[in-house]
Design a protein around this motif. Structure first.
Motif, short mmCIF file in Angstrom:
data_model
loop_
_atom_site.label_atom_id
_atom_site.label_comp_id
_atom_site.label_asym_id
_atom_site.label_seq_id
_atom_site.Cartn_x
_atom_site.Cartn_y
_atom_site.Cartn_z
N ALA A 1 0.85 -1.20 0.00
CA ALA A 1 0.00 0.00 0.00
C ALA A 1 0.88 1.24 0.00
CB ALA A 1 -0.91 0.01 1.23
N GLY A 2 0.47 2.24 -0.72
CA GLY A 2 1.22 3.51 -0.74
C GLY A 2 1.04 4.18 -2.09
N GLY A 3 1.11 5.51 -2.06
CA GLY A 3 0.85 6.27 -3.27
C GLY A 3 1.85 6.00 -4.37
N LEU A 4 3.09 5.74 -3.98
CA LEU A 4 4.14 5.59 -4.99
C LEU A 4 3.86 4.41 -5.92
CD1 LEU A 4 7.88 6.03 -4.34
CD2 LEU A 4 7.14 3.94 -5.41
N VAL A 5 3.54 3.26 -5.33
CA VAL A 5 3.29 2.07 -6.15
C VAL A 5 1.99 2.24 -6.94
CG1 VAL A 5 2.69 -0.38 -6.02
CG2 VAL A 5 4.65 0.48 -4.73
N THR A 6 0.96 2.79 -6.30
CA THR A 6 -0.33 3.01 -6.99
C THR A 6 -0.11 3.83 -8.25
OG1 THR A 6 -1.47 3.03 -4.89
CG2 THR A 6 -2.65 3.99 -6.73
N ALA A 7 0.75 4.84 -8.16
CA ALA A 7 0.95 5.75 -9.29
C ALA A 7 1.90 5.16 -10.33
CB ALA A 7 1.49 7.08 -8.78
N ASP B 1 -6.50 4.65 4.61
CA ASP B 1 -5.13 5.15 4.87
C ASP B 1 -4.18 4.04 5.27
OD1 ASP B 1 -5.59 8.19 5.43
OD2 ASP B 1 -6.99 7.19 6.78
N ARG B 2 -2.92 4.31 5.09
CA ARG B 2 -1.91 3.61 5.89
C ARG B 2 -1.98 4.25 7.28
NH1 ARG B 2 2.81 5.06 5.47
NH2 ARG B 2 2.51 6.87 4.18
N VAL B 3 -1.76 3.45 8.33
CA VAL B 3 -1.78 4.05 9.67
C VAL B 3 -0.46 4.80 9.85
CG1 VAL B 3 -1.94 3.60 12.14
CG2 VAL B 3 -3.27 2.25 10.53
N THR C 1 0.99 11.11 9.93
CA THR C 1 0.75 12.28 9.07
C THR C 1 -0.72 12.34 8.61
OG1 THR C 1 1.32 11.02 7.09
CG2 THR C 1 3.10 12.25 8.14
N LYS C 2 -1.45 11.25 8.77
CA LYS C 2 -2.77 11.16 8.12
C LYS C 2 -3.90 11.77 8.95
CE LYS C 2 -1.08 8.97 4.55
NZ LYS C 2 -0.98 9.61 3.24
N GLY C 3 -3.60 12.20 10.18
CA GLY C 3 -4.65 12.85 11.00
C GLY C 3 -5.74 11.87 11.42
N ASN D 1 -8.96 -3.37 9.36
CA ASN D 1 -7.57 -3.05 9.67
C ASN D 1 -6.63 -3.96 8.87
OD1 ASN D 1 -5.41 -1.93 10.95
ND2 ASN D 1 -5.71 -2.96 12.90
N GLU D 2 -6.62 -3.78 7.56
CA GLU D 2 -5.74 -4.63 6.73
C GLU D 2 -5.54 -4.02 5.35
OE1 GLU D 2 -8.76 -7.88 4.89
OE2 GLU D 2 -8.52 -7.92 7.08
N ASN D 3 -4.63 -4.62 4.59
CA ASN D 3 -4.39 -4.19 3.22
C ASN D 3 -5.49 -4.78 2.33
OD1 ASN D 3 -3.35 -3.64 0.69
ND2 ASN D 3 -1.25 -3.92 1.35
N VAL D 4 -6.33 -3.94 1.78
CA VAL D 4 -7.50 -4.39 1.03
C VAL D 4 -7.21 -4.29 -0.47
CG1 VAL D 4 -9.91 -3.78 0.56
CG2 VAL D 4 -9.03 -3.60 2.88
N ASP D 5 -7.66 -5.29 -1.24
CA ASP D 5 -7.44 -5.25 -2.71
C ASP D 5 -8.08 -4.00 -3.30
OD1 ASP D 5 -6.08 -7.53 -2.74
OD2 ASP D 5 -7.74 -8.80 -3.43
N ASN E 1 -1.78 13.08 -1.78
CA ASN E 1 -2.88 12.24 -1.30
C ASN E 1 -3.69 11.71 -2.48
OD1 ASN E 1 -5.71 11.43 -0.23
ND2 ASN E 1 -4.29 11.33 1.49
N LEU E 2 -3.47 10.43 -2.74
CA LEU E 2 -4.15 9.80 -3.87
C LEU E 2 -5.50 9.20 -3.50
CD1 LEU E 2 -1.16 8.15 -5.75
CD2 LEU E 2 -2.25 10.36 -6.11
N VAL E 3 -5.73 8.98 -2.20
CA VAL E 3 -7.03 8.45 -1.79
C VAL E 3 -8.13 9.40 -2.25
CG1 VAL E 3 -8.47 7.99 0.25
CG2 VAL E 3 -6.15 7.05 0.12
N LYS F 1 -8.20 11.24 -4.82
CA LYS F 1 -8.42 11.10 -6.26
C LYS F 1 -9.11 9.76 -6.58
CE LYS F 1 -4.88 14.41 -7.51
NZ LYS F 1 -3.88 14.88 -8.46
N GLU F 2 -8.75 8.72 -5.82
CA GLU F 2 -9.40 7.42 -6.03
C GLU F 2 -10.90 7.52 -5.73
OE1 GLU F 2 -7.13 4.75 -3.55
OE2 GLU F 2 -5.36 4.91 -4.84
N PHE F 3 -11.23 8.24 -4.65
CA PHE F 3 -12.64 8.40 -4.29
C PHE F 3 -13.39 9.10 -5.43
CE2 PHE F 3 -15.91 11.19 -2.22
CZ PHE F 3 -16.80 10.19 -1.85
#
Ligand code: ADP
Ligand code: F6P
Length: 504
Positions: free
Chosen positions: A45-51, A302-304, A307-309, A377-381, A405-407, A409-411
């Motif tokens: 999980a993470g923006g870098l790999v998603t992008a 989010d990743r826990v 920085t994510k508030g 609380n897990e990495n979801v496909d 923050n790519l979440v 944009k995904e939403f």
């Protein structure tokens, strides 16, 4: 539904005969050995790999990254190479091996205990050890050699594209090994102003800046981070000369260009994932369960990470259900968060805090027929995420600081019915790009709570108008537009450099 005007980008016109070598700390595919001995593949999980995975599928070339999976060595050749993505092999992955001391000093240490909190200006988490810095230097050098080695394998030109704060020194090292190689770097996270950067001890903050000046082009998410970088150079690298208007640094005998290139997502892929028959069935199930009788469904992903508030978001929800009891049972929240960097005490503690806070809220406000927060609380496909995004009436992104923050944009991409409201922290790069979200300050509890109320009360027409606007913007700036603008700028610079060499 929005009409799609797919623009097909042709990246070969920029790359020509040039071999494309991308380097990042995180790899796109990890092989993990399960307890029974079987191996499974995980996308971290993470923006870098998603992008970047979608872009590498188009450019091909080689991705150099840390082999962090427990079965990674068994699934690569002796040099650490394999073809990916699984089943669609179209680019090569070269894994670099790190031992425990490297991981502790370079990744957990300098990258995540020093640079990550500094760049996000959360200095209470900042910690510097000499050992961290030394390991960071050593690992950066090792990656520079791995890239040079990949470049050796082709007869023509090659281009190195370095990713993120894990490799602040790699460009300078690589430049020393291959002086004429085109090297550029994308910095995914915020870049701090000089008064924050100088919390790194003397010597290291200057070295980091000089390291980045090994690039031909340094790319940031938004102009403010680029300006912070230029201000740091002016202040701490006296032998460099900075042109803030042009975004250029003259250093030693070279020019380094600096610019803003906001990252995005593969919009069509998210839309497609949200539109499959399985996704539609999941959306119907979710809405039948949580949205019947005029109730609403919120989501966050989010990743826990501090920085994510996340505690701030839980505090706002708790205050809402305390101060507006009529909203109890009217509004359910799906909280998708995956553990991250759990070897670091601050992350481990945060994860426990989050689980505890969710349990407290559920105990306090829940009833026999209603659980206020559904915690996953897990990495979801990602195809499952797409269904949750599509089903939701609102999404909260409450980062205290976030490069992009790519979440968010995904939403937007998955909101095919255009019914959802995006609550977006004004401290994200996305907030400076997206027009149509409700902007929040996550530190302001009452303002945050008020924004959730506004979202819940927002008329259907206004929701649609805002979401349509955001979807149009997103369609005009996908991950492929981002890559196109970076490669176009790179090839412009390469052409100018070639011209200069001919004249000289
Ligand atoms: P960062 O890069 O700091 O993690 P971003 O919001 O830019 O933040 O990117 C996060 C990416 O990780 C998104 O693509 C998101 O879908 C993914 N992600 C976050 N949490 C999860 C999760 N629980 N399961 C799967 N993917 C996740
Ligand atoms: O987006 C910033 C970033 O650090 C990426 O480089 C990384 O892939 C992501 O967050 C997740 O962090 P990590 O790779 O440390 O798990």
């Amino acid at each position: 539904m929005l009409a799609l005007f797919a623009v097909t980008h042709d990246f070969t016109r920029y790359l020509d005969d040039c071999k494309f070598i991308l380097v990042s700390n995180r790899e796109p595919y990890e092989h993990i050995r399960r307890s029974g001995g079987t191996v499974h593949i995980k996308q971290p999980a993470g923006g870098l790999v998603t992008a970047l995975d979608p872009t590498m599928r188009r450019t091909h070339g080689t991705w150099v990254a840390w082999g962090s999976g427990t079965a990674d060595r068994d699934t690569a050749d002796e040099a650490g190479r394999l073809m990916v993505p699984p089943g669609e092999e179209c680019y090569s992955l070269r894994r670099v091996w790190l031992d425990d001391a490297d991981v502790n000093g370079y990744y957990h240490g300098f990258a995540n205990r020093a640079l990550w909190p500094l760049c996000h200006m959360l200095i209470q988490h900042f910690e510097f050890r000499t050992e961290f810095w030394e390991r960071y230097r050593a690992v950066n050098l090792r990656f520079a050699h791995a890239v040079a080695d990949e470049a050796e394998r082709c007869s023509g030109r090659s281009m190195a594209w370095i990713q993120d704060y894990h490799f602040g020194l790699a460009a300078e090292f690589l430049r020393a090994i291959r002086p004429s190689m085109f090297i550029h770097q994308f910095w995914h996270i915020p870049f701090p102003p000089p008064d924050i950067l100088r919390l790194l001890p003397s010597g290291s903050h200057e070295a980091l800046l000089r390291g980045l000046l090994g690039n031909d082009l340094v790319e940031f998410q938004i102009d403010r981070y680029a300006q912070n970088f230029l201000e740091c150079i002016e202040r701490f690298v006296p032998d460099a000369s900075v042109d803030r208007v042009e975004g250029r640094v003259s250093f030693r005998d070279r020019d380094v260009q600096v610019g803003a290139f906001p990252i995005s997502i593969d919009v069509e892929r998210f839309e497609a994932m949200a539109s499959t028959p399985d996704a539609i069935a999941r959306v119907e199930t979710l809405r039948a369960r949580y949205v019947r009788d005029g109730r609403q469904l919120g989501v966050c992903v989010d990743r826990v990470d501090y920085t994510k508030g996340i505690p701030e978001r839980l505090r706002a929800l708790s205050t809402l259900w305390t101060e507006v009891p009529s909203l109890r049972e009217r509004f359910t929240f799906i909280f998708v968060c995956t553990p991250s960097r759990t070897d670091l005490p601050a992350y481990h503690a945060l994860e426990q805090e989050v689980v505890q806070a969710v349990m407290d809220i559920n105990r306090r406000f829940g009833t026999d027929g209603w659980t206020p927060i559904v915690l996953i609380n897990e990495n979801v496909d990602s195809d499952l995420l797409a269904s949750v995004y599509r089903a939701a009436d609102l999404c909260i992104v409450s980062s205290l600081q976030d490069g992009m923050n790519l979440v968010a944009k995904e939403f937007i991409a998955c909101q095919l019915e255009e019914r959802g409201v995006l609550l977006l922290s004004r401290f994200t790069g996305s907030a400076e790009e997206i027009d149509g979200a409700l902007l929040i300050n996550p530190f302001n509890v009452d303002g945050f709570m008020g924004a959730i109320r506004t979202a819940l009360d927002m008329p259907v027409e206004e929701r649609r108008r805002r979401m349509r606007r955001m979807r149009q913007q997103l369609h005009n700036s996908t991950i492929f537009d981002w890559l196109d603008s970076i490669l176009a700028r790179s090839s412009e610079i390469m052409d100018a450099q070639r011209g200069e060499r001919v004249v000289a």
